[in-house]
Motif scaffolding. Structure first.
Motif, mmCIF file in Angstrom:
data_model
loop_
_atom_site.group_PDB
_atom_site.id
_atom_site.type_symbol
_atom_site.label_atom_id
_atom_site.label_comp_id
_atom_site.label_asym_id
_atom_site.label_seq_id
_atom_site.Cartn_x
_atom_site.Cartn_y
_atom_site.Cartn_z
ATOM 1 N N GLY A 1 3.831 15.697 4.989
ATOM 2 C CA GLY A 1 3.446 15.689 3.582
ATOM 3 C C GLY A 1 4.129 14.614 2.771
ATOM 4 N N CYS A 2 4.807 13.679 3.428
ATOM 5 C CA CYS A 2 5.556 12.647 2.713
ATOM 6 C C CYS A 2 4.620 11.556 2.183
ATOM 7 N N THR A 3 5.187 10.663 1.387
ATOM 8 C CA THR A 3 4.524 9.449 0.926
ATOM 9 C C THR A 3 5.040 8.289 1.769
ATOM 10 N N VAL A 4 4.150 7.368 2.133
ATOM 11 C CA VAL A 4 4.538 6.193 2.908
ATOM 12 C C VAL A 4 4.071 4.946 2.173
ATOM 13 N N SER A 5 5.000 4.033 1.896
ATOM 14 C CA SER A 5 4.656 2.754 1.283
ATOM 15 C C SER A 5 4.864 1.637 2.291
ATOM 16 N N VAL A 6 3.926 0.697 2.316
ATOM 17 C CA VAL A 6 3.898 -0.333 3.363
ATOM 18 C C VAL A 6 3.709 -1.708 2.721
ATOM 19 N N PRO A 7 4.766 -2.509 2.635
ATOM 20 C CA PRO A 7 4.604 -3.886 2.146
ATOM 21 C C PRO A 7 3.984 -4.775 3.227
ATOM 22 N N TYR B 1 0.840 -1.196 0.000
ATOM 23 C CA TYR B 1 0.000 0.000 0.000
ATOM 24 C C TYR B 1 0.873 1.244 0.000
ATOM 25 N N THR B 2 0.460 2.230 -0.776
ATOM 26 C CA THR B 2 1.132 3.523 -0.788
ATOM 27 C C THR B 2 0.133 4.598 -0.401
#
Length: 308
Positions: free
Chosen positions: A108-114, A67-68
């Motif tokens: 304001g960052c992007t977070v990606s979660v495997p 998920y991003t």
């Protein structure tokens, strides 16, 4: 060491004690019960609220959902790959998603979660391969100065494993490596750990040792693939470590701090008195303080050239 333990944190710890939160890791049979009862990867995604308040996408990498999360109006190019904790046997928790929401709101960052493979159905080689693929696919197009690797507990160890693999491949390091209460040594044999076990309201040596056995498979528990404390550190970029003094993994964080000092690795160390494992995910004054520090780490501009 930072501050004094807040009253709210003391009450939270008392609640952990009263509800016997530690039982999962103090009793190996109980650990196995929780493994049998855990939800699958298809049910582990963001709660409905996040789909409304953030821009959420999902892609499959190595057969696993990733998920991003982004602000609906992005204000930062920084991209965090976050690897969740859970002793390699437990699924991501709702508190993780709340933490990501707060971090995104703050930076304001992007977070990606495997949603990576868990033991005992999968072993360490499969998990590490998947998180490496996730790093390359999700952060591969970002400038190294915008990449942040972050994780808590077992996820903190996985983050360090990925960074060590980048070092061995002479690939660019992420701008920041943020380790939250990392589990860096699966042997669980350090002489300080029994005393820490007695004051830790959540984790215990017995359950962690069993979870480590389930995860490591045929590998020796000192292999850097599962215990990155024993892997190379010398060419890592900037590392930040957050830990509490009532965490059985405190000794891992201190040993990493000392190794980094000996090997000339830039490491920022934040130790919170009286704090338990992964307290940053809770609604506590200490967690808000740590979030502010992490937000600064995520947002700051890298000093000096990229290290390869």
């Amino acid at each position: 060491m930072i501050g004094r333990t807040s009253l709210r944190a003391q009450l939270f710890i008392a609640q952990l004690t009263l509800t016997r939160a530690k039982k999962t890791y103090a009793d190996v049979d109980e650990l196995h019960k929780t493994i049998e009862q855990r939800e699958g990867p298809e049910s582990a995604g963001p709660p409905a609220k996040l789909w409304r308040t953030l821009s959420v996408t999902c892609r499959e990498i190595s057969g696993r959902p990733c998920y991003t999360l982004r602000p609906k109006a992005p204000t930062s190019s920084k991209h965090v790959l976050y690897l969740h904790g859970g002793a390699y046997v437990h699924q991501i928790q709702r508190d993780h998603w709340r933490f990501f929401e707060r971090l995104i709101e703050r930076t304001g960052c992007t977070v990606s979660v495997p949603i990576y493979p868990l033991a005992p159905d999968h072993k360490s080689d499969q998990t590490v391969r998947m998180v490496k693929d996730a790093y390359n696919e999700l952060l591969g197009e970002a400038d190294p100065g915008d990449r942040i690797l972050m994780g808590d507990s077992a996820g903190g160890a996985l983050a360090l494993v990925v960074s060590e693999a980048l070092e061995e491949a002479r690939a660019p390091q992420p701008k920041e490596l943020v380790l939250i209460c990392p589990w860096l040594d699966l042997t669980m044999t350090h002489p300080d750990q029994p005393a820490l076990d007695r004051v830790d309201p959540y984790l215990a040596v017995a359950g962690l040792r069993e979870a480590g056995r389930l995860y490591s498979g045929d590998l020796d528990s000192r292999d850097p693939l599962v215990s990155p404390l024993f892997g190379p550190l010398s060419n890592l970029h900037r590392v930040s470590v957050f830990v509490g003094t009532r965490d059985v993994l405190l000794v891992d964080a201190r040993r990493l701090r000392d190794r980094a000092a000996d090997e000339g690795v830039e490491l920022e160390y934040y130790e919170y008195p009286g704090m338990f494992h992964a307290w940053l995910l809770a609604d506590l004054p200490e967690a808000r303080d740590a979030l502010e520090r992490i937000a600064t780490i995520v947002s700051r501009v890298r000093s000096g050239p990229a290290r390869t």
